[in-house]
Design a protein around this motif. Structure first.
Motif, mmCIF file in Angstrom:
data_model
loop_
_atom_site.group_PDB
_atom_site.id
_atom_site.type_symbol
_atom_site.label_atom_id
_atom_site.label_comp_id
_atom_site.label_asym_id
_atom_site.label_seq_id
_atom_site.Cartn_x
_atom_site.Cartn_y
_atom_site.Cartn_z
ATOM 1 N N ILE A 37 0.843 -1.202 0.000
ATOM 2 C CA ILE A 37 0.000 0.000 0.000
ATOM 3 C C ILE A 37 0.876 1.248 0.000
ATOM 4 N N VAL A 146 -8.049 7.807 -3.827
ATOM 5 C CA VAL A 146 -8.442 6.432 -3.525
ATOM 6 C C VAL A 146 -9.933 6.275 -3.796
ATOM 7 N N LYS A 177 -9.571 0.361 -4.270
ATOM 8 C CA LYS A 177 -9.689 -0.744 -3.323
ATOM 9 C C LYS A 177 -10.807 -1.645 -3.853
ATOM 10 N N LEU A 221 -5.006 2.943 3.318
ATOM 11 C CA LEU A 221 -5.053 3.816 2.148
ATOM 12 C C LEU A 221 -5.451 5.235 2.518
#
Length: 506
Positions: A37, A146, A177, A221
């Protein structure tokens, strides 16, 4: 075609933590490690300036190439998504079309500078008592973004969905994700995007995707210092937890979350008298569409007690009785739906008496309940979203109580008026209330289904979303990933290319 790995900085990388797929026999997916990550976030930051500096026509070509690559893998994507989600093939083919359509829509958008909202105030050197400098305002990409995939839309709100398309269009590198409910679908779409990156010679970290269960990966994240904004579609609890993380960072960042909505439908007296049966039949169809697994599902219907409300109730019951058990997206969503139905059954009148336990795992029947407005207002649990084909008919004693109920609503994605011309006075009283409560107001329709276009607002006051100004559908979505920058007396050679083209003399 599936490798079960994470896409990081242009490469597929695995890990020792393998997550088995419940729907794809023998397939596992590697959960991203903290180090991976970190690598992804640093790579996105590294490539941000290069990607945001790509000329708009080339970014537009890149978006169209992603759409083309998704179409190439179309049959495989549909087959995988059907196995993972239980959604019918026709629905998934349509959703894939919406996904590629969004990408092409944003490509068209950024080929013109209008979305940048550029402004110019020319210098006034002779102004008294003080001269005015030359001022130009433009909008620049916010930074690495993200995006969280959504459980109920494996394509249109996930890997290459509206959040990703709008962020890439704005010039922001994206880390997705992947949602555990459709990890295979997420990977296939990520493969298509990687092919587009290669074909268009974009920076390697323009797009990345990581997998993982629980909140560990998502938390890492949103807390990473290189991430500048987050897009999320999901549950109120999960979204609120991520929102709190974003705002509690040493450097808080925007969190654009779509969290929950019961999408009230107000049935006004004259419309009810004229076409109550039609309204009830439409409500049953909208409520049960796709097992009710839409964020705009009409969860509460408000009527005024009388013969007309009885007609709506009877027609809705008749319509829902013809709907059989439907497969839900995940075991967890099905379990939550059944728990929500039991709560409603304990607190209100059950109009269908469907026994959810009789239909097998991951399948559910529609549910419909009725309650007096006073009880609804005084019982918070009745106002909670039940994600699935469950609805509540709320009966008011008069128009005053209907207005009181409207005032007591939380923020919503949508609010609907079923009305005729003779209902205009009551509609005018309700309208300013609903404008404060909802992001989209409908007349004589049902909210299930969202048009993807420039005039769409898909958001609303909390808890519908975390930013009342933002939409996750339509061209306005791009503004989430842009920030305004003002330039004062800057030489033309230093200005962004688009701002250089504004006449310096005004």
């Amino acid at each position: 075609m599936l490798n079960g790995k994470n896409l990081i900085d242009g490469c597929w990388v695995g890990s020792d933590h393998l997550l088995p797929s419940a729907d794809l026999d023998g397939q596992t997916f590697a959960q991203a490690t903290p180090a991976q990550i970190d690598e992804a976030a640093l790579a996105a930051r590294r490539d941000f300036r290069a990607y945001s500096g790509v000329p708009r026509p080339k970014r537009a070509a890149f978006l169209r190439q992603i759409a083309q690559e998704i179409d190439v893998l179309g049959d495989m994507i549909t087959k995988t998504a059907k196995a993972e989600t239980g959604l019918p093939e026709a629905r998934l083919v349509g959703e894939r079309g919406r996904t590629t359509g969004q990408l092409r829509m944003f490509a068209d958008l950024i080929e013109d500078t209008t979305y940048l909202d550029q402004r110019h105030e020319p210098a006034l050197p002779d102004r008294q008592p003080l001269p005015r400098p030359d001022l130009r305002l433009g909008h620049r990409a916010i930074g690495p973004v993200v995006v969280f995939g959504a459980s109920n839309f494996p394509l249109a709100f996930s890997t290459a969905g509206g959040d990703t398309a709008s962020a890439l269009a704005a010039g922001c590198p994206v880390i997705v994700k992947g949602h555990g409910a459709h990890a295979g679908t997420a990977e296939l779409v990520a493969q298509a995007i990687l092919r587009a990156i290669t074909h268009c010679a974009m920076p390697k970290a323009t797009f990345q995707m990581v997998q993982g269960s629980g909140r560990e990966v998502g938390t890492a994240l949103v807390k990473h210092p290189q991430i500048r904004a987050v897009g999320f579609t999901g549950s109120l609890a999960g979204g609120r937890a991520l929102f709190d993380l974003c705002t509690s960072r040493p450097d808080p960042i925007p969190f654009y979350g779509e969290l929950g909505s019961i999408n009230p439908v107000f049935c006004l007296p004259h419309a009810v008298s004229a076409r109550g049966a039609e309204i009830g039949a439409g409500l049953a169809a909208a409520l049960s569409m796709g097992a009710g697994q839409f964020c705009t599902n009409p969860g509460v219907t408000i009527t005024i007690k009388g013969p007309g409300s009885d007609t709506i109730e009877a027609a809705t019951v008749d319509g829902l009785k013809t709907v059989g058990a439907q497969t839900m997206l995940t075991d967890g969503i099905c379990a939550a739906y059944r728990n929500g139905v039991e709560t409603l059954r304990d607190l209100s009148q059950d109009l269908l008496q469907n026994q959810q336990s009789d239909v097998g795992a991951r399948r559910a029947l529609p549910a419909l309940f009725k309650v007096a407005a006073r009880d609804w207002l005084q019982t918070p649990q009745l106002r909670d979203e039940v994600f699935g084909a469950a609805g509540v008919i709320v009966e008011c004693t008069d128009t005053a109580e209907m207005l009181e109920l409207a005032e007591g609503l939380e923020g919503q994605l949508t609010a609907t008026l079923q009305m005729d011309d003779k209902d205009i006075e009551l509609a005018q009283a309700l309208f300013p209330i609903l404008e404060e409560k909802a992001g989209r107001i409908l007349a004589n329709g049902f909210p299930t289904g969202v048009e993807v276009c420039s005039a769409m607002m898909h958001g609303g006051p909390y808890p519908a979303s975390t930013d009342v100004r933002a939409t996750s559908v339509g061209t306005l979505a791009i503004t989430r990933w842009l920030r305004p920058v003002s330039y004062q007396n800057i030489p033309a050679q230093l200005l962004p290319a688009d701002l250089q083209q504004i006449d310096r003399t005004g």
